[in-house]
Enzyme design. Structure first.
Site, PDB file in Angstrom:
ATOM      1  N   VAL A  73       4.157  -5.544  -4.451  1.00 45.77           N
ATOM      2  CA  VAL A  73       5.149  -5.555  -4.103  1.00 45.77           C
ATOM      3  C   VAL A  73       5.333  -6.784  -3.575  1.00 45.77           C
ATOM      4  CG1 VAL A  73       6.230  -4.274  -1.681  1.00 45.77           C
ATOM      5  CG2 VAL A  73       5.303  -2.923  -3.960  1.00 45.77           C
TER       6      VAL A  73
ATOM      7  N   HIS B 178       0.682  -1.436   0.069  1.00 46.63           N
ATOM      8  CA  HIS B 178       0.717  -0.089  -0.024  1.00 46.63           C
ATOM      9  C   HIS B 178       0.571   1.501  -0.309  1.00 46.63           C
ATOM     10  CE1 HIS B 178      -3.208  -2.394   2.271  1.00 46.63           C
ATOM     11  NE2 HIS B 178      -3.531  -2.211   1.002  1.00 46.63           N
TER      12      HIS B 178
ATOM     13  N   GLN C 179      -9.924  -6.944 -10.357  1.00 51.64           N
ATOM     14  CA  GLN C 179     -10.450  -5.603  -9.995  1.00 51.64           C
ATOM     15  C   GLN C 179      -9.795  -4.657 -11.445  1.00 51.64           C
ATOM     16  OE1 GLN C 179     -10.396  -4.408  -5.401  1.00 51.64           O
ATOM     17  NE2 GLN C 179      -8.841  -3.404  -5.675  1.00 51.64           N
TER      18      GLN C 179
ATOM     19  N   GLN D 120     -18.898  -5.497  -0.712  1.00 53.97           N
ATOM     20  CA  GLN D 120     -17.962  -6.501  -1.247  1.00 53.97           C
ATOM     21  C   GLN D 120     -17.625  -8.050  -0.638  1.00 53.97           C
ATOM     22  OE1 GLN D 120     -14.604  -3.624  -1.759  1.00 53.97           O
ATOM     23  NE2 GLN D 120     -13.354  -4.764  -1.751  1.00 53.97           N
TER      24      GLN D 120
ATOM     25  N   GLY E  52      -3.062  -1.318  -7.296  1.00 53.31           N
ATOM     26  CA  GLY E  52      -2.225  -2.847  -7.146  1.00 53.31           C
ATOM     27  C   GLY E  52      -2.393  -4.083  -7.849  1.00 53.31           C
TER      28      GLY E  52
ATOM     29  N   SER F 166      -0.289  -8.894   0.733  1.00 58.09           N
ATOM     30  CA  SER F 166      -1.130  -9.021   1.547  1.00 58.09           C
ATOM     31  C   SER F 166      -1.687  -8.879   2.418  1.00 58.09           C
ATOM     32  CB  SER F 166      -1.934 -10.368   0.389  1.00 58.09           C
ATOM     33  OG  SER F 166      -3.543 -10.472   0.825  1.00 58.09           O
ATOM     34  N   SER F 167      -2.946  -7.741   2.992  1.00 58.79           N
ATOM     35  CA  SER F 167      -3.323  -7.945   4.291  1.00 58.79           C
ATOM     36  C   SER F 167      -4.416  -9.091   4.644  1.00 58.79           C
ATOM     37  CB  SER F 167      -4.343  -6.877   4.187  1.00 58.79           C
ATOM     38  OG  SER F 167      -3.986  -5.779   3.519  1.00 58.79           O
TER      39      SER F 167
HETATM   40  O1  PAF Z   1      -7.838  -3.395  -3.100  1.00 55.89           O
HETATM   41  C1  PAF Z   1      -8.631  -3.313  -2.350  1.00 55.89           C
HETATM   42  O2  PAF Z   1      -8.958  -3.064  -1.168  1.00 55.89           O
HETATM   43  C2  PAF Z   1     -10.693  -2.734  -2.250  1.00 55.89           C
HETATM   44  O3  PAF Z   1     -10.548  -3.609  -2.546  1.00 55.89           O
HETATM   45  C3  PAF Z   1     -11.173  -1.786  -2.957  1.00 55.89           C
HETATM   46  C4  PAF Z   1     -10.223  -0.974  -3.799  1.00 55.89           C
HETATM   47  C5  PAF Z   1     -10.117  -0.456  -1.703  1.00 55.89           C
HETATM   48  C6  PAF Z   1     -12.346  -1.488  -2.781  1.00 55.89           C
HETATM   49  O4  PAF Z   1     -13.314  -1.659  -1.935  1.00 55.89           O
END
Ligand code: PAF
Length: 280
Positions: free
Chosen positions: A176, A37, A153, A61, A147, A185-186
């Site tokens: 990254v 990020h 996405q 989502q 990313g 990734s989180s």
């Molecule tokens: O990639 C993400 O973290 C999410 O899908 C986003 C683009 C912030 C939308 O909530």
């Protein structure tokens, strides 16, 4: 750095930045920020002069059986990270602020959202498209940085931006990786030390296919097979898909000849879903 909790506070700050002649950059996130990020924020700083980072765990989502409630929320740390990375404003609305009672509009982008992750996560990309459109409208940014790890996405957002005439330049920023190749990734936070090692089969599989592609192999079956053999060698990984796809449409292809393609992988490791890809 300004922290805006409401759309009104956000708009006031962005308006004065714009009046000062600044170009507005947006980095949409769901928080739990990592080095990936931060590199999106650095990229946004190069592409614009006033960087807004949104931090919002978007409920629309997540599917009913997904990790919305346990998704890590680390706002205090995230604010420190954003400030250090040079963000000018963090927009961190509550759910009630961003989806007030009665909100009912959602955006469906069509076939690009139906394959790959879309087939396994019904409604996911509708939620992403809707919240990203809301962010574009709320922030009124000139550029937005996403990313490349979330490849589908990115295609969904490019489609949305074209179709709804958003005056926003979409920037795809390179994934990254950890020193062992695992994409940041989180959700890596959910993995045990053993699983973090097992997960490296994913970048190894991507590298195997990429090496063949670089050697001139264009048949999708051969490229996919090279990756599948590596993935099969790590039984802890439960594969959802391993597909060679067209970069724009996300449709599976028979051959990579003459088109921009990627190998996209999704799998479960325990209860954690991991995705990754390589542009071929
Ligand atoms: O990639 C993400 O973290 C999410 O899908 C986003 C683009 C912030 C939308 O909530």
């Amino acid at each position: 750095m300004v922290v805006a909790k409401t759309i009104t506070e956000l708009r006031t700050a962005v308006k004065s930045a714009r009046q000062a002649g600044k170009a507005i950059g947006l980095v949409p996130t769901m928080g739990c920020l990592h080095a990936g990020h931060l590199s999106l924020i650095h990229r946004a700083k190069k592409e614009s002069s006033f960087v807004v980072v949104s931090i919002f765990v978007n409920p629309t989502q997540f599917g009913a059986n997904e990790d919305f409630s346990k998704y890590p929320r680390t706002l205090e740390e995230d604010l420190i990270g954003c400030e250090k990375a040079g963000a000018d404003l963090v927009f961190a609305p509550t759910i009630a602020e961003f989806y007030p009672a009665g909100a009912s509009t959602s955006i469906s982008v069509g076939s690009v959202a139906e394959k790959l992750c879309g087939a396994f996560r019904p409604g996911h990309f509708q939620g992403v498209a809707t919240v990203v459109a809301m962010l574009f409208n709320a922030v009124q940014c000139d550029v937005a940085v996403f990313g490349q790890k979330d490849l589908q996405q990115l295609s969904v957002i490019q489609q949305l931006t074209r179709d709804l005439c958003f005056p926003v330049r979409i920037i795809a920023h390179e994934t990254v990786r950890e020193p062992n190749g695992l994409a940041m990734s989180s959700r890596n936070r959910y993995l045990s030390a053993e699983q973090l090692t097992q997960a490296t089969a994913i970048p190894t599989a991507l590298a195997a296919a990429k090496a063949l592609a670089e050697a001139g192999i264009t048949e999708a079956t051969r490229l996919r097979e090279a990756a599948s053999i590596v993935l099969a060698g790590q039984p802890a990984l439960k594969l959802q898909y391993c597909e060679i796809v067209d970069l724009e449409t996300m449709a599976p292809v028979h051959s990579t000849a003459g088109r921009r393609c990627a190998l996209a992988i999704a799998c479960h490791l325990g209860t954690t879903r991991l995705i990754d890809n390589a542009i071929l």
